[in-house]
Design a protein around this motif. Structure first.
Motif, mmCIF file in Angstrom:
data_model
loop_
_atom_site.group_PDB
_atom_site.id
_atom_site.type_symbol
_atom_site.label_atom_id
_atom_site.label_comp_id
_atom_site.label_asym_id
_atom_site.label_seq_id
_atom_site.Cartn_x
_atom_site.Cartn_y
_atom_site.Cartn_z
ATOM 1 N N GLY A 1 37.444 41.509 66.051
ATOM 2 C CA GLY A 1 38.772 41.366 65.480
ATOM 3 C C GLY A 1 39.045 39.961 64.989
ATOM 4 N N ARG A 2 38.640 38.967 65.778
ATOM 5 C CA ARG A 2 38.867 37.572 65.380
ATOM 6 C C ARG A 2 38.012 37.197 64.169
ATOM 7 N NH1 ARG A 2 37.134 34.306 69.542
ATOM 8 N NH2 ARG A 2 36.597 35.978 70.996
ATOM 9 N N LEU A 3 36.797 37.723 64.122
ATOM 10 C CA LEU A 3 35.929 37.442 62.977
ATOM 11 C C LEU A 3 36.460 38.088 61.698
ATOM 12 C CD1 LEU A 3 32.510 37.941 64.793
ATOM 13 C CD2 LEU A 3 33.364 35.780 63.880
ATOM 14 N N LEU A 4 36.955 39.304 61.815
ATOM 15 C CA LEU A 4 37.525 39.976 60.650
ATOM 16 C C LEU A 4 38.756 39.241 60.137
ATOM 17 C CD1 LEU A 4 37.180 43.713 61.727
ATOM 18 C CD2 LEU A 4 36.007 42.613 59.813
ATOM 19 N N GLU A 5 39.588 38.796 61.057
ATOM 20 C CA GLU A 5 40.793 38.061 60.654
ATOM 21 C C GLU A 5 40.413 36.779 59.920
ATOM 22 O OE1 GLU A 5 44.800 36.014 62.645
ATOM 23 O OE2 GLU A 5 43.343 37.050 63.914
ATOM 24 N N ALA A 6 39.442 36.050 60.479
ATOM 25 C CA ALA A 6 39.014 34.795 59.854
ATOM 26 C C ALA A 6 38.353 35.054 58.509
ATOM 27 C CB ALA A 6 38.055 34.050 60.788
ATOM 28 N N GLY A 7 37.482 36.050 58.456
ATOM 29 C CA GLY A 7 36.798 36.352 57.210
ATOM 30 C C GLY A 7 37.744 36.805 56.117
ATOM 31 N N ASP A 8 38.660 37.696 56.466
ATOM 32 C CA ASP A 8 39.625 38.180 55.475
ATOM 33 C C ASP A 8 40.465 37.028 54.932
ATOM 34 O OD1 ASP A 8 38.655 40.698 55.971
ATOM 35 O OD2 ASP A 8 40.433 41.421 57.033
ATOM 36 N N ARG A 9 40.853 36.134 55.821
ATOM 37 C CA ARG A 9 41.682 35.000 55.399
ATOM 38 C C ARG A 9 40.923 34.104 54.431
ATOM 39 N NH1 ARG A 9 43.147 33.751 60.063
ATOM 40 N NH2 ARG A 9 41.594 32.153 60.551
ATOM 41 N N LEU A 10 39.655 33.838 54.707
ATOM 42 C CA LEU A 10 38.856 32.985 53.825
ATOM 43 C C LEU A 10 38.619 33.646 52.473
ATOM 44 C CD1 LEU A 10 36.185 31.566 56.296
ATOM 45 C CD2 LEU A 10 37.837 30.227 54.987
ATOM 46 N N ILE A 11 38.240 34.904 52.483
ATOM 47 C CA ILE A 11 37.931 35.593 51.231
ATOM 48 C C ILE A 11 39.170 35.686 50.336
ATOM 49 C CG2 ILE A 11 37.240 37.819 50.235
ATOM 50 C CD1 ILE A 11 34.897 36.274 51.337
ATOM 51 N N ALA A 12 40.345 35.770 50.946
ATOM 52 C CA ALA A 12 41.578 35.904 50.172
ATOM 53 C C ALA A 12 42.004 34.600 49.501
ATOM 54 C CB ALA A 12 42.703 36.420 51.062
ATOM 55 N N THR A 13 41.383 33.475 49.875
ATOM 56 C CA THR A 13 41.760 32.188 49.302
ATOM 57 C C THR A 13 41.051 31.952 47.970
ATOM 58 O OG1 THR A 13 39.964 30.910 50.329
ATOM 59 C CG2 THR A 13 41.961 31.269 51.652
ATOM 60 N N ASP A 14 41.464 30.884 47.312
ATOM 61 C CA ASP A 14 40.791 30.436 46.093
ATOM 62 C C ASP A 14 39.804 29.314 46.391
ATOM 63 O OD1 ASP A 14 42.227 32.209 44.463
ATOM 64 O OD2 ASP A 14 43.925 30.820 44.333
#
Length: 282
Positions: free
Chosen positions: A33-46
């Motif tokens: 869960g923590r990895l998904l949250e971190a990954g999603d947040r990074l991918i959503a950035t520019d």
């Protein structure tokens, strides 16, 4: 690093002969869960720093371990790292950390699509030494965060035994894959450990969800890491002695020349668990 997972002789032989192992349940639900949250947040950035994006369907970040603290526990995963040490010995460091998001392919994409195509890892090694002189110098632990229990979900395909090849892999005319290619079916939290020399490719993703993974690569300490030279002090200060060692930092202040390379905290772990720190091969 807590705990000890013993490498069986059958696993050792499989890794030697076929170049990979599948390890179930390497990650628990909380860490996923923590990895998904971190990954999603990074991918959503520019953010472009360390970004590795080859198309709108393949996106991610290299040296991701420094980009969010959620990735740090993967460095000393208590299931995968003990197996890595027993396969390669204790003279290790982090070679790469790679967050990979493989988005669904659009309708009409042929089932022969491979993102990326068939390749070996290891940077310039095969170019500088040649396919026939490429020794076993590193491996990756591919931690999968999403459900890949059905075919064509974007998993990493493998060619068993291709770690032994002395030339480029043979893909028959008109085919997308070598004759013995496999497409592992995996659950969230499973890990595939594979040699840099093992030929692999990205399967098509014909699902409605993004395949998400983090690949942690280890190589010998006499090799230069693939996606960093020296980690930032602000990152290193967060780490334990074992974690510092694995990102290439010295963990003692001895000034004299040390032919064995200085203090290695992984040797203490090996002694505790009866593992030969310099064991190689079968």
């Amino acid at each position: 690093m807590n705990g000890f997972v013993e490498l069986t002789e059958a696993q050792r032989k499989q890794f030697h002969d076929e170049g990979y192992l599948i390890v179930r349940n390497a990650l628990d639900a909380d860490l996923i869960g923590r990895l998904l949250e971190a990954g999603d947040r990074l991918i959503a950035t520019d953010e472009r720093f360390n970004r590795y994006q080859t198309s709108e369907y393949y996106d991610g970040f290299r040296n991701c371990i420094v980009m969010d603290d959620a990735f740090i526990p993967l460095l000393t995963n208590s299931v995968a790292l003990p197996l890595v040490i027993q396969l390669m010995g204790a003279n290790l460091q982090l070679s790469t950390s790679h967050l990979i998001y493989r988005h669904p392919d659009p309708p009409g994409t042929p089932d022969s699509i491979r993102r990326p195509g068939w390749h070996r890892d290891g940077g310039r090694t095969q170019l500088d030494l040649g396919q026939g002189n490429y020794p076993r110098m590193g491996l990756k632990c591919a931690f999968y965060l999403t459900d890949l229990s059905q075919p064509n979900s974007g998993v990493t395909m493998l060619a068993p035994g291709s770690n032994q090849l002395k030339e480029r892999i043979d893909i028959p005319a008109g085919a997308a894959d070598p004759a013995n290619a496999i497409e592992p079916l995996l659950n969230p939290g499973d890990c595939v450990i594979f040699e840099y020399r093992t030929w692999h490719a990205g399967a098509p993703n014909f699902t409605d969800f993004t395949r998400k993974a983090v690949m942690i690569g280890y190589g010998y300490r006499w090799l230069k890491p693939m996606d960093y030279i020296k980690q930032e002090l602000s990152f290193v200060e967060k780490l334990s002695d074992i974690e510092k060692y694995l990102v290439g930092e010295e963990v003692d202040d001895t000034q004299e020349f040390q032919p064995q390379g200085g203090l290695n905290p992984l040797n203490e772990w090996c002694a505790e668990h009866g593992v030969e720190p310099d064991r190689m091969g079968l």
